[in-house]
Scaffold this motif. Structure first.
Motif, PDB file in Angstrom:
ATOM      1  N   VAL A 264       1.734  -6.353  -5.759  1.00  0.00           N
ATOM      2  CA  VAL A 264       1.656  -6.945  -4.660  1.00  0.00           C
ATOM      3  C   VAL A 264       0.330  -6.663  -3.930  1.00  0.00           C
ATOM      4  O   VAL A 264      -0.361  -5.844  -4.522  1.00  0.00           O
ATOM      5  N   PRO A 265      -0.236  -7.847  -3.424  1.00  0.00           N
ATOM      6  CA  PRO A 265      -1.681  -7.696  -2.847  1.00  0.00           C
ATOM      7  C   PRO A 265      -1.730  -6.407  -1.886  1.00  0.00           C
ATOM      8  O   PRO A 265      -0.705  -6.140  -1.122  1.00  0.00           O
ATOM      9  N   THR A 266      -2.942  -5.959  -1.697  1.00  0.00           N
ATOM     10  CA  THR A 266      -3.158  -4.899  -0.738  1.00  0.00           C
ATOM     11  C   THR A 266      -4.127  -5.320   0.265  1.00  0.00           C
ATOM     12  O   THR A 266      -4.693  -6.351   0.062  1.00  0.00           O
ATOM     13  N   CYS A 267      -4.758  -4.403   1.278  1.00  0.00           N
ATOM     14  CA  CYS A 267      -5.611  -4.925   2.177  1.00  0.00           C
ATOM     15  C   CYS A 267      -6.845  -5.005   1.820  1.00  0.00           C
ATOM     16  O   CYS A 267      -8.224  -5.526   2.288  1.00  0.00           O
ATOM     17  N   MET A 268      -7.216  -4.567   0.328  1.00  0.00           N
ATOM     18  CA  MET A 268      -8.526  -4.537  -0.400  1.00  0.00           C
ATOM     19  C   MET A 268      -8.333  -5.831  -1.353  1.00  0.00           C
ATOM     20  O   MET A 268      -7.585  -5.813  -1.883  1.00  0.00           O
ATOM     21  N   GLU A 269      -9.532  -6.604  -1.142  1.00  0.00           N
ATOM     22  CA  GLU A 269      -9.559  -7.789  -1.853  1.00  0.00           C
ATOM     23  C   GLU A 269      -9.661  -7.191  -3.450  1.00  0.00           C
ATOM     24  O   GLU A 269     -10.663  -6.181  -3.765  1.00  0.00           O
ATOM     25  N   GLY A 270      -8.999  -7.727  -4.574  1.00  0.00           N
ATOM     26  CA  GLY A 270      -9.144  -7.344  -5.808  1.00  0.00           C
ATOM     27  C   GLY A 270      -8.312  -6.337  -6.253  1.00  0.00           C
ATOM     28  O   GLY A 270      -8.345  -5.951  -7.220  1.00  0.00           O
TER      29      GLY A 270
END
Ligand code: ATP
Ligand code: MG
Length: 254
Positions: A75-81
């Motif tokens: 899953v994506p997080t609040c930090m890009e990459g």
């Protein structure tokens, strides 16, 4: 090929999850592609990024036990990459389910093989146990970061961990290296903290990171906001020390 680093110490509460969350954020901030694997049923890295386990289509449990691929489970997080494969409390049951699998120590290594090219760093947050899931993490890893809390009895238990690492090296993963010992919750005003740093250096020399992580309230507050310290308070010493750690790690891996 992405480097796989396990963050491990069977001693509880020494800063494994805090290191995973904030080092990952700082590596992403340096432009690296990063994946966190939350390999702890306590799921503190997952909740520390504000990720609701119910929102995950599959967790590390389904990957380990049911063979779900890692690609698609992140899953994506609040930090890009920066992406995360989350944990749920049911992961505790995976220890038992894994016992009957063929190559039960290599399940995580096999799962990571197809995705490691998609990342520069894969950080595995281990639980405070040396059970089968942690053995899987150490078998999959290229190296291990060992957080050591600057307090009495800090070095207690490290010989047990070193012994486990030795066994894993001889039987399962000959390449496993010590990435570094990391002193955490360091308070420069305390003579004890300095003594422990000197003691660590005495035993492990160059294997100790130059960067030490200070005791900093922002590091303990940030997870309840679902953020790494870098986004919660970027000027805090908790955030800046992890940025230094990320730079040191990158330099060591040039
Ligand atoms: P466990 O073994 O239970 O998984 P852990 O090794 O992952 O624990 P953390 O959860 O990272 O340890 O830290 C234990 C507690 O100490 C947490 O409440 C965390 O917020 C706090 N803590 C960790 N590092 C720091 C620090 N540098 N400054 C202040 N508080 C910290
Ligand atoms: Mg933890």
């Amino acid at each position: 090929m992405g480097k796989i680093i396990a963050i491990a110490n069977q001693k509880g509460g020494v800063g494994k999850t805090t290191t995973t969350i904030n080092l990952a954020a700082s590596l992403a901030n340096e432009g690296k592609r990063v994946l966190i694997i939350d390999a702890d049923p306590q799921a503190n890295a997952t909740s520390g990024y504000g990720i609701d386990p119910k929102s995950m289509s599959s967790s590390i449990y389904e990957c380990l036990v049911d063979g779900y691929p890692m690609a698609g489970s992140e899953v994506p997080t609040c930090m890009e990459g920066l992406y995360l494969i989350g944990s749920r409390i049911d992961l505790a049951g995976a220890e038992l389910e894994l016992i009957n699998k063929a190559n039960r120590e290599r399940v995580l290594a096999d799962l990571l093989a197809p995705v490691r090219d998609s990342y520069d760093y894969i950080l595995i947050d281990c639980s405070p146990s040396l059970g089968l899931i942690t053995v899987n993490a150490l078998t999959a890893a290229d190296s291990v970061i060992i957080p050591v809390q600057a307090e009495y009895f800090a070095l207690e238990g490290i010989s047990k961990l070193m012994n486990t690492i030795r066994i894993i090296k001889s039987r399962l993963n000959p390449q496993l290296a010590i990435e570094g010992f990391l002193l955490t919750m360091y308070d420069a005003r305390l003579r004890l903290a300095n003594q422990i740093y000197e003691e660590l250096k005495g035993y492990f020399g160059d294997m100790v990171f130059d960067t030490v992580i200070p005791r900093n309230i922002r590091l303990s507050e940030a997870p309840s906001h679902g953020l790494p310290a870098l986004l919660y308070d970027s000027e805090s010493r908790g955030a800046t020390s992890h940025q230094l750690l990320a730079k040191e790690l990158i330099a060591n891996n040039k």
